[in-house]
Design an enzyme around this catalytic site. Sequence first.
Site, PDB file in Angstrom:
ATOM      1  CD  GLU A  64      -2.929   1.428   2.174  1.00  0.00           C
ATOM      2  OE1 GLU A  64      -3.065   0.531   3.019  1.00  0.00           O
ATOM      3  OE2 GLU A  64      -3.676   2.441   2.110  1.00  0.00           O
ATOM      4  CG  ASN A 107      -5.323   4.915   0.245  1.00  0.00           C
ATOM      5  OD1 ASN A 107      -6.141   4.120   0.716  1.00  0.00           O
ATOM      6  ND2 ASN A 107      -4.049   4.923   0.593  1.00  0.00           N
ATOM      7  CD  GLU A 113      -5.833   0.183  -0.069  1.00  0.00           C
ATOM      8  OE1 GLU A 113      -6.140   0.938   0.868  1.00  0.00           O
ATOM      9  OE2 GLU A 113      -4.899  -0.631   0.000  1.00  0.00           O
ATOM     10  CG  ASP A 154      -8.958   1.721   2.701  1.00  0.00           C
ATOM     11  OD1 ASP A 154      -8.651   0.893   3.570  1.00  0.00           O
ATOM     12  OD2 ASP A 154      -8.251   2.695   2.411  1.00  0.00           O
ATOM     13  CD  GLU A 177      -7.070  -0.796   6.756  1.00  0.00           C
ATOM     14  OE1 GLU A 177      -6.310  -0.535   5.817  1.00  0.00           O
ATOM     15  OE2 GLU A 177      -7.940  -0.014   7.162  1.00  0.00           O
TER      16      GLU A 177
HETATM   17  P1  C2E Z   1      -5.881   4.143   5.301  1.00  0.00           P
HETATM   18  O1  C2E Z   1      -5.996   4.050   3.834  1.00  0.00           O
HETATM   19  O2  C2E Z   1      -6.863   3.375   6.111  1.00  0.00           O
HETATM   20  O3  C2E Z   1      -4.386   3.758   5.615  1.00  0.00           O
HETATM   21  C1  C2E Z   1      -3.988   3.023   6.736  1.00  0.00           C
HETATM   22  C2  C2E Z   1      -3.475   3.931   7.831  1.00  0.00           C
HETATM   23  O4  C2E Z   1      -3.144   3.144   8.977  1.00  0.00           O
HETATM   24  C3  C2E Z   1      -2.173   4.634   7.462  1.00  0.00           C
HETATM   25  O5  C2E Z   1      -2.191   5.893   8.120  1.00  0.00           O
HETATM   26  C4  C2E Z   1      -1.102   3.719   8.060  1.00  0.00           C
HETATM   27  O6  C2E Z   1       0.115   4.389   8.303  1.00  0.00           O
HETATM   28  C5  C2E Z   1      -1.787   3.313   9.321  1.00  0.00           C
HETATM   29  N1  C2E Z   1      -1.345   2.018   9.847  1.00  0.00           N
HETATM   30  C6  C2E Z   1      -0.744   1.003   9.198  1.00  0.00           C
HETATM   31  N2  C2E Z   1      -0.522  -0.049  10.014  1.00  0.00           N
HETATM   32  C7  C2E Z   1      -1.014   0.299  11.225  1.00  0.00           C
HETATM   33  C8  C2E Z   1      -1.084  -0.359  12.508  1.00  0.00           C
HETATM   34  O7  C2E Z   1      -0.673  -1.491  12.686  1.00  0.00           O
HETATM   35  N3  C2E Z   1      -1.670   0.330  13.514  1.00  0.00           N
HETATM   36  C9  C2E Z   1      -2.147   1.594  13.361  1.00  0.00           C
HETATM   37  N4  C2E Z   1      -2.701   2.190  14.412  1.00  0.00           N
HETATM   38  N5  C2E Z   1      -2.105   2.246  12.162  1.00  0.00           N
HETATM   39  C10 C2E Z   1      -1.542   1.599  11.126  1.00  0.00           C
HETATM   40  P2  C2E Z   1      -1.729   7.205   7.372  1.00  0.00           P
HETATM   41  O8  C2E Z   1      -0.565   6.889   6.488  1.00  0.00           O
HETATM   42  O9  C2E Z   1      -1.582   8.269   8.406  1.00  0.00           O
HETATM   43  O10 C2E Z   1      -2.934   7.548   6.414  1.00  0.00           O
HETATM   44  C11 C2E Z   1      -4.158   7.937   6.937  1.00  0.00           C
HETATM   45  C12 C2E Z   1      -5.243   7.940   5.880  1.00  0.00           C
HETATM   46  O11 C2E Z   1      -5.027   8.984   4.960  1.00  0.00           O
HETATM   47  C13 C2E Z   1      -5.274   6.652   5.070  1.00  0.00           C
HETATM   48  O12 C2E Z   1      -5.999   5.679   5.777  1.00  0.00           O
HETATM   49  C14 C2E Z   1      -5.963   7.122   3.803  1.00  0.00           C
HETATM   50  O13 C2E Z   1      -7.369   7.122   3.967  1.00  0.00           O
HETATM   51  C15 C2E Z   1      -5.499   8.564   3.703  1.00  0.00           C
HETATM   52  N6  C2E Z   1      -4.406   8.641   2.710  1.00  0.00           N
HETATM   53  C16 C2E Z   1      -3.071   8.453   2.866  1.00  0.00           C
HETATM   54  N7  C2E Z   1      -2.412   8.637   1.699  1.00  0.00           N
HETATM   55  C17 C2E Z   1      -3.365   8.927   0.771  1.00  0.00           C
HETATM   56  C18 C2E Z   1      -3.340   9.220  -0.630  1.00  0.00           C
HETATM   57  O14 C2E Z   1      -2.290   9.227  -1.304  1.00  0.00           O
HETATM   58  N8  C2E Z   1      -4.544   9.462  -1.243  1.00  0.00           N
HETATM   59  C19 C2E Z   1      -5.714   9.465  -0.544  1.00  0.00           C
HETATM   60  N9  C2E Z   1      -6.842   9.718  -1.215  1.00  0.00           N
HETATM   61  N10 C2E Z   1      -5.779   9.181   0.760  1.00  0.00           N
HETATM   62  C20 C2E Z   1      -4.625   8.918   1.430  1.00  0.00           C
HETATM   63 CA    CA Z   2      -7.887   1.499   5.647  1.00  0.00          CA
HETATM   64 CA    CA Z   3      -6.020   2.490   2.358  1.00  0.00          CA
END
Ligand code: C2E
Ligand code: CA
Ligand code: CA
Length: 279
Positions: free
Chosen positions: A58, A117, A149, A179, A236
């Site tokens: 991802e 995403n 996603e 997702d 996840e």
């Molecule tokens: P998401 O798509 O649900 O991504 C998973 C989030 O959970 C990511 O946070 C990841 O760093 C975090 N994560 C992964 N493993 C674990 C774990 O074991 N425990 C916990 N507590 N968290 C974990 P992140 O990177 O801060 O991203 C937050 C959200 O922002 C993402 O949720 C996604 O919805 C959005 N996002 C991030 N990058 C993009 C992007 O390029 N485009 C779009 N449209 N949305 C994005």
């Molecule tokens: Ca997710």
């Molecule tokens: Ca995701």
Amino acid sequence: KMKRGSCYLLFHDEMKTRIERKRVIEDDLFSGDFMKKGFHCVLQPQLDGTNGRLIGIETLSRWNHPELGALSPYEFIPIAEESGKIREMTIHLLNLVFSEGKRWTDKYGGFPRLAVNVTSHLLDDKAFYGTVMRMLRKWKIPPDRFEIEITEWKEILNSDLVLSNLRKCRSQGISVAIDDFGTGFSGLSYLTNFPVDKIKIDRFFVAGIGMISKSEAILKSIVSLAEGLGCELIAEGVETEEQLQFLLEIGCRGIQGYYFDAPLPPQQFEEKYMNTSLS
Ligand code: C2E
Ligand code: CA
Ligand code: CA
Ligand code: CA
């Protein structure tokens, strides 16, 4: 009285900084400066929990802003959406990850599926399919190495444009994942209407393993739902051995989370995962 006054001031200051931060972020989005100013991607492995094999990757956006410091996607993605710059930002992100993919193909002969995403705004756009296909061709990425996603289903359920974009993508071999499954939009009707290859179980349920028996019951039913639909499944937010064992026991082999690895910079990801396992 004193107390109320200072509370008000605090609130006022916080609002002000939030609005200021937003303005700075918007400015950089509009000028396109984010591309030069610390915006980058990190990659998180998805593994088969039974054997540790890499089954997917991802892509997540990061922004080390020169003035504001490390920004969370929870802060800048909504601003990018609101200001209409999410398209440009996603295209930039695709260029970043596809260039990695291209390098990996040249160096290792291939790589596991790369997920990105995609927000509903982008899917509800006539240009989506053509843009994605053009970029895949540009970087010589086979469409079956790419996964979309999607989170906000309620916003796209009635859109024929989204449906046709997803159908066309899938006809080329691009995979579509739901997702945060189980949260947000709660209806299941879209599972019959929308072409879906993969379900990503929201980490809310995973966090309940060993603590909330209802979460465990819901996880079991998601596993049989995915089986019944013929969908792939990934959990996840898997952080502990106990969570991993429970998921494997109920038949969910796809694992993503800190238990294996946090999202890593591409270079580090490559060193750790690309040399050893290929699928
Ligand atoms: P998401 O798509 O649900 O991504 C998973 C989030 O959970 C990511 O946070 C990841 O760093 C975090 N994560 C992964 N493993 C674990 C774990 O074991 N425990 C916990 N507590 N968290 C974990 P992140 O990177 O801060 O991203 C937050 C959200 O922002 C993402 O949720 C996604 O919805 C959005 N996002 C991030 N990058 C993009 C992007 O390029 N485009 C779009 N449209 N949305 C994005
Ligand atoms: Ca997710
Ligand atoms: Ca995701
Ligand atoms: Ca999420």
